[in-house]
Design a protein around this motif. Structure first.
Motif, PDB file in Angstrom:
ATOM      1  N   SER A 169      85.376  65.401  54.769  1.00  0.00           N
ATOM      2  CA  SER A 169      85.824  64.381  55.707  1.00  0.00           C
ATOM      3  C   SER A 169      87.344  64.303  55.660  1.00  0.00           C
ATOM      4  O   SER A 169      87.975  64.742  54.696  1.00  0.00           O
ATOM      5  N   ASN A 178      84.493  63.712  60.420  1.00  0.00           N
ATOM      6  CA  ASN A 178      83.731  64.707  59.694  1.00  0.00           C
ATOM      7  C   ASN A 178      83.645  65.963  60.559  1.00  0.00           C
ATOM      8  O   ASN A 178      84.123  65.976  61.693  1.00  0.00           O
ATOM      9  N   THR A 182      80.490  63.179  64.116  1.00  0.00           N
ATOM     10  CA  THR A 182      79.450  62.173  64.314  1.00  0.00           C
ATOM     11  C   THR A 182      79.962  60.758  64.052  1.00  0.00           C
ATOM     12  O   THR A 182      79.337  59.789  64.468  1.00  0.00           O
ATOM     13  N   HIS A 184      79.891  58.978  61.446  1.00  0.00           N
ATOM     14  CA  HIS A 184      79.064  58.145  60.571  1.00  0.00           C
ATOM     15  C   HIS A 184      79.917  57.465  59.507  1.00  0.00           C
ATOM     16  O   HIS A 184      79.795  56.262  59.271  1.00  0.00           O
ATOM     17  N   GLN A 185      80.770  58.254  58.849  1.00  0.00           N
ATOM     18  CA  GLN A 185      81.605  57.686  57.787  1.00  0.00           C
ATOM     19  C   GLN A 185      82.558  56.639  58.339  1.00  0.00           C
ATOM     20  O   GLN A 185      82.810  55.619  57.695  1.00  0.00           O
ATOM     21  N   ASN A 188      80.507  53.383  59.099  1.00  0.00           N
ATOM     22  CA  ASN A 188      80.059  52.754  57.853  1.00  0.00           C
ATOM     23  C   ASN A 188      81.225  52.137  57.082  1.00  0.00           C
ATOM     24  O   ASN A 188      81.106  51.043  56.513  1.00  0.00           O
ATOM     25  N   TRP A 235      84.937  57.004  69.386  1.00  0.00           N
ATOM     26  CA  TRP A 235      83.621  57.484  68.970  1.00  0.00           C
ATOM     27  C   TRP A 235      82.479  57.035  69.871  1.00  0.00           C
ATOM     28  O   TRP A 235      81.379  57.585  69.801  1.00  0.00           O
ATOM     29  N   LEU A 242      74.856  57.346  68.901  1.00  0.00           N
ATOM     30  CA  LEU A 242      75.321  56.525  67.789  1.00  0.00           C
ATOM     31  C   LEU A 242      74.822  55.091  67.896  1.00  0.00           C
ATOM     32  O   LEU A 242      75.235  54.235  67.114  1.00  0.00           O
ATOM     33  N   LEU A 245      73.618  53.256  64.873  1.00  0.00           N
ATOM     34  CA  LEU A 245      74.630  52.854  63.905  1.00  0.00           C
ATOM     35  C   LEU A 245      75.236  51.498  64.243  1.00  0.00           C
ATOM     36  O   LEU A 245      75.843  50.855  63.392  1.00  0.00           O
TER      37      LEU A 245
END
Length: 258
Positions: A169, A178, A182, A184-185, A188, A235, A242, A245
């Motif tokens: 990352s 990443n 995506t 995700h990190q 989160n 994003w 997504l 999320l």
């Protein structure tokens, strides 16, 4: 690249003059930059006078203006050099750091373009009296296809830099990327950050009671929401995969309403 403490004042004066500013203004900047001195005072203590005949005064109001003027011809010459050498690289500068973007289906070709452009850049920076901090140089590759992601490191040792290994990352200007994009990190990280802030909201108030619902709403809109949706335009897009999320962000809203 870090250039605040290393400027060629004669070149900067020539650039300011070339821009078309009045000679009186050029003279002011020349006097402002050259042979500057300062001393430090604390209560009754006064230090001796120090020479500060370096840089453009990082943190001062004039620093961004002078840095931009000094950097503009460098970027123009760099882009012209890369164009002549047919190195397909895009450049995005951010004051004292920059981003080189190479797009190719082959990671070897991409690394080759990055190596050549880095070589051209460092040579040109030296002529402009810039200082390059090689330890801050990073490389990151993106790839959409699934499967093993084995790409060669970028070896910059022949240029006086380091061997840059790839990371899973990458955090840049507050965005967390990443390899598959995506995010995700990123989501989160910021959802967990605002959850901690929401918990701290319960500590606000006075000796009689906590904050009112109106104050909670104001805090949520002014502080929590801005952090939770940082980079939202980057994003999120129509039909983005997504949406699940967003449940993490939904927890923040429920906690803030309690």
């Amino acid at each position: 690249m870090q250039f605040f403490p290393s400027l060629n004042y004669q070149l900067l004066t020539s650039i300011i003059l070339k821009v078309g500013l009045n000679r009186y203004i050029v003279g002011f900047f020349s006097n402002y930059l050259i042979n500057r001195k300062t001393s430090y005072q604390w209560n009754g203590f006064s230090s001796s006078i120090f020479n500060i005949n370096v840089g453009v005064g990082q943190g001062s109001a004039l620093s961004p203006i002078l840095s931009t003027l000094y950097l503009s011809p460098f970027l123009y010459i760099l882009e012209e050099h890369l164009k002549i050498l047919k190195i397909l690289i895009s450049i995005i500068p951010f004051v004292d750091n920059g981003l080189f973007i190479s797009q190719d289906k082959s990671f070897d070709i991409s690394n080759s373009c990055l190596f050549c452009s880095y070589n051209v850049m460092t040579n040109l920076l030296d002529k402009f009296s810039f200082v390059v901090k090689h330890s801050k140089t990073e490389v990151f590759h993106f790839s959409r296809p699934y499967g093993p992601f084995n790409t060669p490191s970028l070896d910059l040792l022949p240029l006086g830099s380091l061997i840059l290994s790839l990371k899973n990352s990458w955090k840049y200007l507050g965005f967390i990327f990443n390899r598959k994009l995506t995010f995700h990190q990123h989501i989160n990280f910021y959802s967990n950050s605002v959850l901690s802030l929401v918990k701290c909201m319960k500590l606000l108030g006075n000796s009689s009671h906590g904050i009112t619902p109106l104050q909670k709403c104001l805090l949520y809109r002014c502080c929590i929401l801005l952090i939770a949706l940082y980079g939202f335009q980057l994003w999120f897009y129509h039909h983005a995969p997504l949406l699940y999320l967003l449940k993490a962000l939904g927890k923040v809203q429920r906690r803030a309403a309690i």
